[in-house]
Write a protein that holds these residues in place. Structure first.
Motif, mmCIF file in Angstrom:
data_model
loop_
_atom_site.group_PDB
_atom_site.id
_atom_site.type_symbol
_atom_site.label_atom_id
_atom_site.label_comp_id
_atom_site.label_asym_id
_atom_site.label_seq_id
_atom_site.Cartn_x
_atom_site.Cartn_y
_atom_site.Cartn_z
ATOM 1 N N GLU A 1 0.847 -1.181 0.000
ATOM 2 C CA GLU A 1 0.000 0.000 0.000
ATOM 3 C C GLU A 1 0.891 1.243 0.000
ATOM 4 O OE1 GLU A 1 -3.188 2.207 2.883
ATOM 5 O OE2 GLU A 1 -3.050 0.029 2.941
ATOM 6 N N ILE A 2 0.535 2.208 -0.811
ATOM 7 C CA ILE A 2 1.338 3.421 -0.948
ATOM 8 C C ILE A 2 0.689 4.535 -0.140
ATOM 9 C CG2 ILE A 2 2.223 5.119 -2.586
ATOM 10 C CD1 ILE A 2 1.928 2.855 -4.699
ATOM 11 N N GLN A 3 1.465 5.170 0.697
ATOM 12 C CA GLN A 3 0.970 6.256 1.531
ATOM 13 C C GLN A 3 0.897 7.547 0.708
ATOM 14 O OE1 GLN A 3 -0.120 5.780 4.673
ATOM 15 N NE2 GLN A 3 0.306 3.626 4.236
ATOM 16 N N PRO A 4 -0.113 8.375 0.949
ATOM 17 C CA PRO A 4 -0.210 9.644 0.216
ATOM 18 C C PRO A 4 0.913 10.595 0.611
ATOM 19 C CG PRO A 4 -1.922 9.501 1.880
ATOM 20 C CD PRO A 4 -1.232 8.176 1.859
ATOM 21 N N LYS A 5 1.356 11.392 -0.357
ATOM 22 C CA LYS A 5 2.440 12.348 -0.115
ATOM 23 C C LYS A 5 1.969 13.793 -0.169
ATOM 24 C CE LYS A 5 5.877 9.245 -1.952
ATOM 25 N NZ LYS A 5 6.734 8.926 -3.070
ATOM 26 N N GLN B 1 -9.681 20.534 0.832
ATOM 27 C CA GLN B 1 -10.396 19.283 1.071
ATOM 28 C C GLN B 1 -9.387 18.260 1.589
ATOM 29 O OE1 GLN B 1 -13.479 18.380 0.871
ATOM 30 N NE2 GLN B 1 -14.435 20.102 -0.159
ATOM 31 N N PRO B 2 -9.139 18.191 2.890
ATOM 32 C CA PRO B 2 -8.105 17.306 3.426
ATOM 33 C C PRO B 2 -8.290 15.829 3.072
ATOM 34 C CG PRO B 2 -8.833 18.841 5.096
ATOM 35 C CD PRO B 2 -9.747 19.013 3.925
ATOM 36 N N SER B 3 -9.489 15.424 2.690
ATOM 37 C CA SER B 3 -9.693 14.022 2.325
ATOM 38 C C SER B 3 -9.124 13.711 0.938
ATOM 39 C CB SER B 3 -11.182 13.675 2.358
ATOM 40 O OG SER B 3 -11.888 14.437 1.394
ATOM 41 N N GLU B 4 -8.830 14.726 0.145
ATOM 42 C CA GLU B 4 -8.258 14.525 -1.180
ATOM 43 C C GLU B 4 -6.735 14.475 -1.057
ATOM 44 O OE1 GLU B 4 -11.605 16.741 -3.916
ATOM 45 O OE2 GLU B 4 -9.729 17.766 -3.542
ATOM 46 N N THR B 5 -6.176 13.320 -1.380
ATOM 47 C CA THR B 5 -4.729 13.141 -1.305
ATOM 48 C C THR B 5 -4.221 12.553 -2.608
ATOM 49 O OG1 THR B 5 -4.998 10.952 -0.334
ATOM 50 C CG2 THR B 5 -4.741 12.797 1.192
ATOM 51 N N TRP B 6 -2.909 12.595 -2.774
ATOM 52 C CA TRP B 6 -2.263 12.047 -3.957
ATOM 53 C C TRP B 6 -0.938 11.439 -3.539
ATOM 54 C CZ3 TRP B 6 1.565 14.645 -7.478
ATOM 55 C CH2 TRP B 6 1.757 13.917 -8.654
ATOM 56 N N ALA B 7 -0.645 10.254 -4.036
ATOM 57 C CA ALA B 7 0.577 9.543 -3.652
ATOM 58 C C ALA B 7 1.772 9.944 -4.501
ATOM 59 C CB ALA B 7 0.351 8.040 -3.750
ATOM 60 N N GLY B 8 1.567 10.763 -5.508
ATOM 61 C CA GLY B 8 2.684 11.188 -6.348
ATOM 62 C C GLY B 8 2.891 10.271 -7.537
ATOM 63 N N ARG B 9 1.970 9.365 -7.770
ATOM 64 C CA ARG B 9 2.059 8.438 -8.901
ATOM 65 C C ARG B 9 0.903 8.694 -9.852
ATOM 66 N NH1 ARG B 9 3.939 2.567 -6.777
ATOM 67 N NH2 ARG B 9 5.812 3.267 -5.720
ATOM 68 N N GLY B 10 1.183 8.517 -11.114
ATOM 69 C CA GLY B 10 0.128 8.698 -12.105
ATOM 70 C C GLY B 10 -0.116 10.167 -12.398
ATOM 71 N N ALA C 1 -4.594 22.834 -10.660
ATOM 72 C CA ALA C 1 -5.149 24.186 -10.544
ATOM 73 C C ALA C 1 -4.299 25.055 -9.618
ATOM 74 C CB ALA C 1 -6.585 24.114 -10.035
ATOM 75 N N GLN C 2 -3.858 24.493 -8.500
ATOM 76 C CA GLN C 2 -3.029 25.248 -7.559
ATOM 77 C C GLN C 2 -1.656 25.571 -8.146
ATOM 78 O OE1 GLN C 2 -3.875 26.527 -4.578
ATOM 79 N NE2 GLN C 2 -5.962 25.796 -4.878
ATOM 80 N N LEU C 3 -1.094 24.638 -8.897
ATOM 81 C CA LEU C 3 0.209 24.884 -9.522
ATOM 82 C C LEU C 3 0.110 25.998 -10.564
ATOM 83 C CD1 LEU C 3 1.507 21.222 -9.925
ATOM 84 C CD2 LEU C 3 2.209 22.915 -8.226
ATOM 85 N N ARG C 4 -1.014 26.062 -11.266
ATOM 86 C CA ARG C 4 -1.211 27.135 -12.256
ATOM 87 C C ARG C 4 -1.323 28.500 -11.591
ATOM 88 N NH1 ARG C 4 -5.492 24.116 -16.136
ATOM 89 N NH2 ARG C 4 -3.971 22.882 -17.267
ATOM 90 N N LEU C 5 -1.792 28.494 -10.341
ATOM 91 C CA LEU C 5 -1.908 29.756 -9.611
ATOM 92 C C LEU C 5 -0.565 30.224 -9.050
ATOM 93 C CD1 LEU C 5 -5.247 29.181 -7.669
ATOM 94 C CD2 LEU C 5 -4.857 30.668 -9.634
ATOM 95 N N GLY C 6 0.480 29.413 -9.240
ATOM 96 C CA GLY C 6 1.811 29.823 -8.808
ATOM 97 C C GLY C 6 2.318 29.131 -7.559
ATOM 98 N N LYS C 7 1.537 28.243 -6.998
ATOM 99 C CA LYS C 7 2.010 27.527 -5.817
ATOM 100 C C LYS C 7 3.021 26.463 -6.221
ATOM 101 C CE LYS C 7 -1.515 28.780 -2.854
ATOM 102 N NZ LYS C 7 -2.038 28.573 -1.572
ATOM 103 N N ARG C 8 3.799 26.012 -5.243
ATOM 104 C CA ARG C 8 4.782 24.953 -5.502
ATOM 105 C C ARG C 8 4.238 23.634 -4.982
ATOM 106 N NH1 ARG C 8 9.814 26.467 -2.435
ATOM 107 N NH2 ARG C 8 8.198 26.533 -0.873
ATOM 108 N N PHE D 1 2.148 21.406 -0.697
ATOM 109 C CA PHE D 1 1.084 20.446 -0.427
ATOM 110 C C PHE D 1 1.612 19.134 0.149
ATOM 111 C CE2 PHE D 1 -0.026 23.204 -3.933
ATOM 112 C CZ PHE D 1 -1.183 23.782 -3.447
ATOM 113 N N ARG D 2 2.905 19.060 0.366
ATOM 114 C CA ARG D 2 3.526 17.829 0.870
ATOM 115 C C ARG D 2 3.053 17.545 2.294
ATOM 116 N NH1 ARG D 2 7.044 14.325 -1.538
ATOM 117 N NH2 ARG D 2 8.225 13.133 -0.054
ATOM 118 N N ILE D 3 2.736 16.299 2.565
ATOM 119 C CA ILE D 3 2.334 15.872 3.904
ATOM 120 C C ILE D 3 3.597 15.653 4.708
ATOM 121 C CG2 ILE D 3 1.202 14.080 5.243
ATOM 122 C CD1 ILE D 3 -0.587 13.571 2.801
ATOM 123 N N LYS D 4 3.681 16.325 5.830
ATOM 124 C CA LYS D 4 4.867 16.194 6.672
ATOM 125 C C LYS D 4 4.746 14.922 7.502
ATOM 126 C CE LYS D 4 5.446 21.121 6.679
ATOM 127 N NZ LYS D 4 4.670 21.264 5.473
#
Length: 81
Positions: free
Chosen positions: A24-28, A34-43, A51-58, A62-65
């Motif tokens: 199982e891959i942990q989300p990164k 929406q804290p329930s929306e996560t992404w593991a960095g794959r796909g 959308a956030q990256l287009r607004l200029g964020k890095r 969004f990385r989970i510490k």
């Protein structure tokens, strides 16, 4: 004799294209809105991240510490647990 034949039949019924189990891959990354929306960095990147990256964020914004287990154990030891 019959038991040997049944054993061979059982072996033949195993699908040849069976995939190995993956861990199982942990989300990164987590969506702060929406804290329930996560992404593991794959796909493909999720829409909220694109959308956030287009607004200029890095992406690192969004990385989970992840806490290290040793730090948690140190805190518990200081508290006296």
């Amino acid at each position: 004799m019959k038991a040997q034949l049944e054993d061979r039949l059982r072996k033949l019924r195993v699908p040849a294209s069976a995939r190995r189990p993956y861990p199982e891959i942990q989300p990164k990354y987590r969506n702060p809105d929406q804290p329930s929306e996560t992404w593991a960095g794959r796909g493909k990147k999720p829409r909220w991240l694109v959308a956030q990256l287009r607004l200029g964020k890095r992406i690192e914004d969004f990385r989970i510490k992840v806490r290290k287990k040793s730090r948690i154990a140190d805190r518990l030891a200081r508290i006296g647990r």
